[in-house]
Design a protein around this motif. Structure first.
Motif, PDB file in Angstrom:
ATOM      1  N   VAL A 289       0.933  -1.191  -0.053  1.00 37.83           N
ATOM      2  CA  VAL A 289      -0.113  -0.003   0.036  1.00 37.83           C
ATOM      3  C   VAL A 289       0.855   1.235   0.173  1.00 37.83           C
ATOM      4  CG1 VAL A 289      -1.606   1.380   1.429  1.00 37.83           C
ATOM      5  CG2 VAL A 289      -2.035  -1.115   1.102  1.00 37.83           C
ATOM      6  N   VAL A 290       2.005   1.272   0.829  1.00 37.59           N
ATOM      7  CA  VAL A 290       2.866   2.254   0.976  1.00 37.59           C
ATOM      8  C   VAL A 290       3.513   2.729  -0.272  1.00 37.59           C
ATOM      9  CG1 VAL A 290       4.795   3.383   2.227  1.00 37.59           C
ATOM     10  CG2 VAL A 290       2.995   2.464   3.587  1.00 37.59           C
ATOM     11  N   ASN A 291       4.025   1.673  -0.927  1.00 37.43           N
ATOM     12  CA  ASN A 291       4.699   1.757  -1.853  1.00 37.43           C
ATOM     13  C   ASN A 291       3.876   2.230  -3.257  1.00 37.43           C
ATOM     14  OD1 ASN A 291       6.916   0.962  -3.771  1.00 37.43           O
ATOM     15  ND2 ASN A 291       6.025  -0.435  -4.800  1.00 37.43           N
ATOM     16  N   SER A 292       2.760   1.592  -3.217  1.00 37.79           N
ATOM     17  CA  SER A 292       1.820   2.109  -4.149  1.00 37.79           C
ATOM     18  C   SER A 292       1.571   3.672  -4.199  1.00 37.79           C
ATOM     19  CB  SER A 292       0.488   1.349  -4.410  1.00 37.79           C
ATOM     20  OG  SER A 292       0.870  -0.048  -4.501  1.00 37.79           O
ATOM     21  N   VAL A 293       1.057   4.076  -3.017  1.00 36.26           N
ATOM     22  CA  VAL A 293       0.480   5.287  -2.704  1.00 36.26           C
ATOM     23  C   VAL A 293       1.888   6.440  -3.244  1.00 36.26           C
ATOM     24  CG1 VAL A 293      -0.135   7.039  -1.056  1.00 36.26           C
ATOM     25  CG2 VAL A 293      -0.959   4.980  -1.283  1.00 36.26           C
ATOM     26  N   ALA A 294       2.926   6.065  -2.598  1.00 34.77           N
ATOM     27  CA  ALA A 294       4.211   6.986  -2.762  1.00 34.77           C
ATOM     28  C   ALA A 294       4.601   6.921  -4.268  1.00 34.77           C
ATOM     29  CB  ALA A 294       5.224   6.325  -1.970  1.00 34.77           C
ATOM     30  N   SER A 295       4.318   5.732  -4.972  1.00 36.11           N
ATOM     31  CA  SER A 295       4.592   5.684  -6.173  1.00 36.11           C
ATOM     32  C   SER A 295       3.847   6.534  -7.316  1.00 36.11           C
ATOM     33  CB  SER A 295       4.860   4.186  -6.857  1.00 36.11           C
ATOM     34  OG  SER A 295       5.859   3.268  -6.252  1.00 36.11           O
ATOM     35  N   ILE A 296       2.376   6.650  -7.001  1.00 35.21           N
ATOM     36  CA  ILE A 296       1.783   7.309  -7.600  1.00 35.21           C
ATOM     37  C   ILE A 296       1.951   8.879  -7.534  1.00 35.21           C
ATOM     38  CG2 ILE A 296      -0.806   8.200  -7.515  1.00 35.21           C
ATOM     39  CD1 ILE A 296      -1.695   5.368  -6.956  1.00 35.21           C
ATOM     40  N   ALA A 297       2.324   9.354  -6.113  1.00 34.85           N
ATOM     41  CA  ALA A 297       3.073  10.684  -5.825  1.00 34.85           C
ATOM     42  C   ALA A 297       4.139  10.742  -6.782  1.00 34.85           C
ATOM     43  CB  ALA A 297       3.031  10.861  -4.356  1.00 34.85           C
ATOM     44  N   SER A 298       5.000   9.973  -7.083  1.00 35.78           N
ATOM     45  CA  SER A 298       6.260   9.779  -7.722  1.00 35.78           C
ATOM     46  C   SER A 298       6.089  10.140  -8.992  1.00 35.78           C
ATOM     47  CB  SER A 298       7.192   8.347  -7.715  1.00 35.78           C
ATOM     48  OG  SER A 298       8.106   8.247  -8.640  1.00 35.78           O
ATOM     49  N   LEU A 299       5.089   9.584  -9.824  1.00 38.40           N
ATOM     50  CA  LEU A 299       4.691   9.736 -11.292  1.00 38.40           C
ATOM     51  C   LEU A 299       4.147  11.212 -11.483  1.00 38.40           C
ATOM     52  CD1 LEU A 299       2.858   6.579 -11.845  1.00 38.40           C
ATOM     53  CD2 LEU A 299       5.054   6.821 -12.667  1.00 38.40           C
ATOM     54  N   LEU A 300       3.584  11.683 -10.362  1.00 36.06           N
ATOM     55  CA  LEU A 300       2.934  13.047 -10.568  1.00 36.06           C
ATOM     56  C   LEU A 300       4.012  13.976 -10.444  1.00 36.06           C
ATOM     57  CD1 LEU A 300      -0.361  12.796  -8.347  1.00 36.06           C
ATOM     58  CD2 LEU A 300      -0.033  12.946 -10.788  1.00 36.06           C
ATOM     59  N   LEU A 301       5.023  13.767  -9.503  1.00 38.08           N
ATOM     60  CA  LEU A 301       6.007  14.611  -9.318  1.00 38.08           C
ATOM     61  C   LEU A 301       7.148  14.644 -10.192  1.00 38.08           C
ATOM     62  CD1 LEU A 301       7.769  16.454  -7.155  1.00 38.08           C
ATOM     63  CD2 LEU A 301       8.496  14.559  -6.135  1.00 38.08           C
ATOM     64  N   LEU A 302       7.434  13.657 -10.824  1.00 41.50           N
ATOM     65  CA  LEU A 302       8.522  13.427 -11.783  1.00 41.50           C
ATOM     66  C   LEU A 302       8.039  14.019 -13.068  1.00 41.50           C
ATOM     67  CD1 LEU A 302      11.493  12.652 -11.449  1.00 41.50           C
ATOM     68  CD2 LEU A 302      10.083  11.889  -9.601  1.00 41.50           C
ATOM     69  N   THR A 303       6.660  13.908 -13.457  1.00 41.44           N
ATOM     70  CA  THR A 303       6.127  14.464 -14.642  1.00 41.44           C
ATOM     71  C   THR A 303       5.944  15.932 -14.682  1.00 41.44           C
ATOM     72  OG1 THR A 303       4.527  12.413 -14.995  1.00 41.44           O
ATOM     73  CG2 THR A 303       3.882  14.379 -15.852  1.00 41.44           C
ATOM     74  N   LYS A 304       5.914  16.465 -13.416  1.00 39.01           N
ATOM     75  CA  LYS A 304       5.864  17.918 -13.439  1.00 39.01           C
ATOM     76  C   LYS A 304       6.879  18.581 -13.432  1.00 39.01           C
ATOM     77  CE  LYS A 304       4.162  21.381 -10.428  1.00 39.01           C
ATOM     78  NZ  LYS A 304       3.288  22.011  -9.366  1.00 39.01           N
ATOM     79  N   ILE A 305       8.088  17.671 -12.794  1.00 34.49           N
ATOM     80  CA  ILE A 305       9.707  18.344 -13.086  1.00 34.49           C
ATOM     81  C   ILE A 305      10.083  18.063 -14.314  1.00 34.49           C
ATOM     82  CG2 ILE A 305      12.010  17.406 -12.416  1.00 34.49           C
ATOM     83  CD1 ILE A 305      10.939  16.699  -9.423  1.00 34.49           C
ATOM     84  N   SER A 306      10.048  17.111 -15.231  1.00 36.34           N
ATOM     85  CA  SER A 306      10.380  16.898 -16.385  1.00 36.34           C
ATOM     86  C   SER A 306       9.597  17.804 -17.548  1.00 36.34           C
ATOM     87  CB  SER A 306      10.252  15.336 -16.921  1.00 36.34           C
ATOM     88  OG  SER A 306       8.557  14.962 -17.225  1.00 36.34           O
ATOM     89  N   GLY A 307       8.353  18.417 -17.240  1.00 35.95           N
ATOM     90  CA  GLY A 307       7.527  19.139 -17.933  1.00 35.95           C
ATOM     91  C   GLY A 307       8.399  20.560 -17.998  1.00 35.95           C
ATOM     92  N   ARG A 308       8.901  21.012 -16.642  1.00 35.80           N
ATOM     93  CA  ARG A 308       9.560  22.000 -16.379  1.00 35.80           C
ATOM     94  C   ARG A 308      10.988  21.994 -17.004  1.00 35.80           C
ATOM     95  NH1 ARG A 308       7.680  24.529 -10.651  1.00 35.80           N
ATOM     96  NH2 ARG A 308       5.165  24.797 -11.430  1.00 35.80           N
ATOM     97  N   SER A 309      11.839  20.951 -16.467  1.00 31.79           N
ATOM     98  CA  SER A 309      13.280  21.022 -16.787  1.00 31.79           C
ATOM     99  C   SER A 309      13.731  19.946 -17.546  1.00 31.79           C
ATOM    100  CB  SER A 309      13.908  20.865 -15.299  1.00 31.79           C
ATOM    101  OG  SER A 309      13.217  21.848 -14.490  1.00 31.79           O
ATOM    102  N   GLY A 310      12.892  19.113 -18.089  1.00 34.37           N
ATOM    103  CA  GLY A 310      13.509  17.899 -18.890  1.00 34.37           C
ATOM    104  C   GLY A 310      13.333  16.692 -18.297  1.00 34.37           C
ATOM    105  N   LYS A 311      13.497  15.626 -18.992  1.00 33.54           N
ATOM    106  CA  LYS A 311      13.269  14.142 -18.333  1.00 33.54           C
ATOM    107  C   LYS A 311      14.773  14.053 -17.698  1.00 33.54           C
ATOM    108  CE  LYS A 311      10.383  13.147 -22.137  1.00 33.54           C
ATOM    109  NZ  LYS A 311      10.178  12.467 -23.382  1.00 33.54           N
ATOM    110  N   ARG A 312      15.829  14.205 -18.048  1.00 30.90           N
ATOM    111  CA  ARG A 312      17.005  13.949 -17.502  1.00 30.90           C
ATOM    112  C   ARG A 312      17.168  14.459 -16.181  1.00 30.90           C
ATOM    113  NH1 ARG A 312      22.611  16.618 -20.195  1.00 30.90           N
ATOM    114  NH2 ARG A 312      21.580  18.295 -19.144  1.00 30.90           N
ATOM    115  N   ALA A 313      16.661  15.837 -15.932  1.00 32.20           N
ATOM    116  CA  ALA A 313      16.760  16.518 -14.468  1.00 32.20           C
ATOM    117  C   ALA A 313      15.554  15.653 -13.631  1.00 32.20           C
ATOM    118  CB  ALA A 313      16.384  18.115 -14.781  1.00 32.20           C
ATOM    119  N   GLY A 314      14.691  15.326 -14.284  1.00 36.73           N
ATOM    120  CA  GLY A 314      13.651  14.280 -13.563  1.00 36.73           C
ATOM    121  C   GLY A 314      14.168  13.115 -12.991  1.00 36.73           C
TER     122      GLY A 314
END
Length: 474
Positions: A289-314
């Protein structure tokens, strides 16, 4: 050559959902095997840990070899139903049928024999190769289908994330396979439980895996490309600098994480839970449960970072956070507070799933780069070569996982006795479990600093390809 039409607009929601559901099926194929294998073959059947590691490694070596072959076949395959979808359908049917057979090895009385007359070892090695073949037939065309759904740099990440979301939903439920398998009120032993739960998982694999095969339309433009000779395609991949950095970093990080995670179940059972199967089952469920919840947050966070700074930075940002979470296990992995490790897991998982999403999306960018560089377009073989690296890593780690148990001095009969495992053995298991992934994250961060396909460069490449295609260039 006919000019290729440029894809316009976004990918429809129903297509994203249908393709994403295949990620749930993909999650169950080998997660079920990896979750139960050591518990059954080492802890219950009492197979030598090194032989058990070899039994896991052999099919993965076979699987790794077949990946690029199936990838190239998928790129070149032509039928009235498309290139990818018929292969996906055949693959999911095979996985659903074979999964429960993993836990039915014959002649268990020979399990202590040398490998050449150890029937359970021979059985699971051969069955594993067959299972790996049908899995490859499913996952390689399925992955390639996702990579070609969009041409846009940022939308690719958003489309591919649907596989991750549904995969995480499956991952949340997958620990139930172990916790229910060992529940005495349901099954007389873990073997009966594993077979029954694998049948249920096989039904999920069959139903969910058919969604991309039935409901996802393939991009007709890509089927217009000429067929690519296998060796010509491999030559292009092996001279593609950005892709070599991508798969090299992927191999290092994945290998270091996998070689230690392979023994995580036994460490939790005998070190953190003191051999208490019920407590370990509860911990497994919480971890899921913890892994899945944190991983969903991970997808949202890294998608936002990559949108601003690129995938390498993410990706690099994600690796740094995962490194911090892994290091904290030194403090939180303790029998005094079994559930304290969930804090470290939450930090570790906060970005790791997003990092794998970045790798998938960067693979799509590499396909563009390869087309610009050589004129060859092959999502199938490019994604499958990464699959080759992943499975080669899995084979190595399966073998090293067994060796690691041997180095630590793990003994299943002693672990189940009243005396339990010595403190020195438990300390070694914890040390290797925590330290090896840390080394992998550090090396991966250094290597990805040299990845050259920035967001600006990828947009330029896509514009040049569209210009060529509009002019009818090959």
């Amino acid at each position: 050559m006919i000019a290729e039409p440029k894809i316009s607009g976004g990918v429809p929601l129903k297509t994203r959902i249908a393709w994403g559901l295949g990620g749930w099926a993909d999650n169950y194929t080998f997660v079920i095997v990896n979750t139960l294998f050591l518990f059954l073959y080492v802890d219950y059947f009492h197979m030598d840990p090194v032989l058990a590691g070899m039994a896991l490694a052999i099919p993965r070596v076979f699987d790794a070899i077949t990946d690029p072959i199936i990838g190239n076949w998928s790129d070149n395959f032509r039928s009235r139903w498309g290139r990818r979808r018929p292969l996906i359908a055949v693959g999911v049917v095979g996985c659903a049928i074979l999964l429960p057979l993993y836990w039915l090895p014959p002649m268990l009385e020979t399990v202590s024999n040398p490998w050449y007359c150890n029937i359970p070892f021979i059985y699971i090695s051969l069955l594993g190769c067959l299972y790996a073949a049908v899995y490859t037939l499913f996952v390689v065309p399925y992955t390639a289908l996702g990579l070609e759904l969009s041409d846009d740099y940022d939308e690719r990440t958003k489309v591919l994330s649907w596989r991750m979301y549904f995969g995480l939903l499956g991952q949340t439920l997958s620990p139930l396979v172990y916790s229910l398998s060992v529940r005495e009120s349901l099954f007389p032993n873990i073997r009966y439980g594993a077979v029954t739960m694998s049948i249920a998982a096989g039904i999920f694999i069959l139903v969910l895996g058919m969604f991309p095969a039935i409901f996802c339309k393939e991009n007709p433009r890509n089927s217009q490309h000429e067929k690519i000779n296998f060796f010509r395609a491999m030559k292009g991949i092996l001279s593609n600098g950005p892709y070599l950095i991508l798969v090299g970093g992927f191999f290092i990080v994945l290998s270091c994480c996998s070689v230690s995670s392979g023994i995580s179940g036994l460490i939790n059972l005998y070190y953190v839970c003191g051999g208490n199967q019920k407590l370990n089952g509860m911990l497994f469920n919480c971890i899921g449960v913890v892994n899945s919840v944190a991983s969903i947050a991970s997808l949202l966070l890294l998608t936002k970072i990559s949108g601003r700074s690129g995938k390498r930075a993410g990706f690099i940002t994600g690796m740094i956070i995962a490194l911090a979470g892994q290091a904290s296990y030194y403090l939180t992995f303790t029998p005094a507070y079994p559930f304290l490790q969930l804090i470290s897991l939450g930090i570790f998982s906060l970005t790791l799933q997003g990092c794998w999403l970045m790798l998938d999306s960067m693979t799509s960018d590499v396909c563009d780069y390869e087309e610009l560089r050589t004129g060859q377009r092959g999502e199938g073989i490019i994604s499958s070569f990464r699959g080759f690296i992943q499975k080669a890593s899995g084979a190595l780690c399966a073998l090293l996982g067994g060796v690691l148990l041997k180095v630590c001095g793990f003994n299943a009969e002693l672990a189940q006795s009243a005396a339990g495992l010595p403190e020195s053995v438990l300390f070694k298991m914890k040390f290797f479990y925590v330290s090896i992934p840390i080394a992998g994250f550090i090396l991966g961060i250094i290597l990805f600093c040299f990845y050259p396909l920035t967001k600006k460069r990828c947009v330029e490449i896509r514009a040049e390809l569209d210009r060529r295609n509009s002019c009818g260039w090959k």
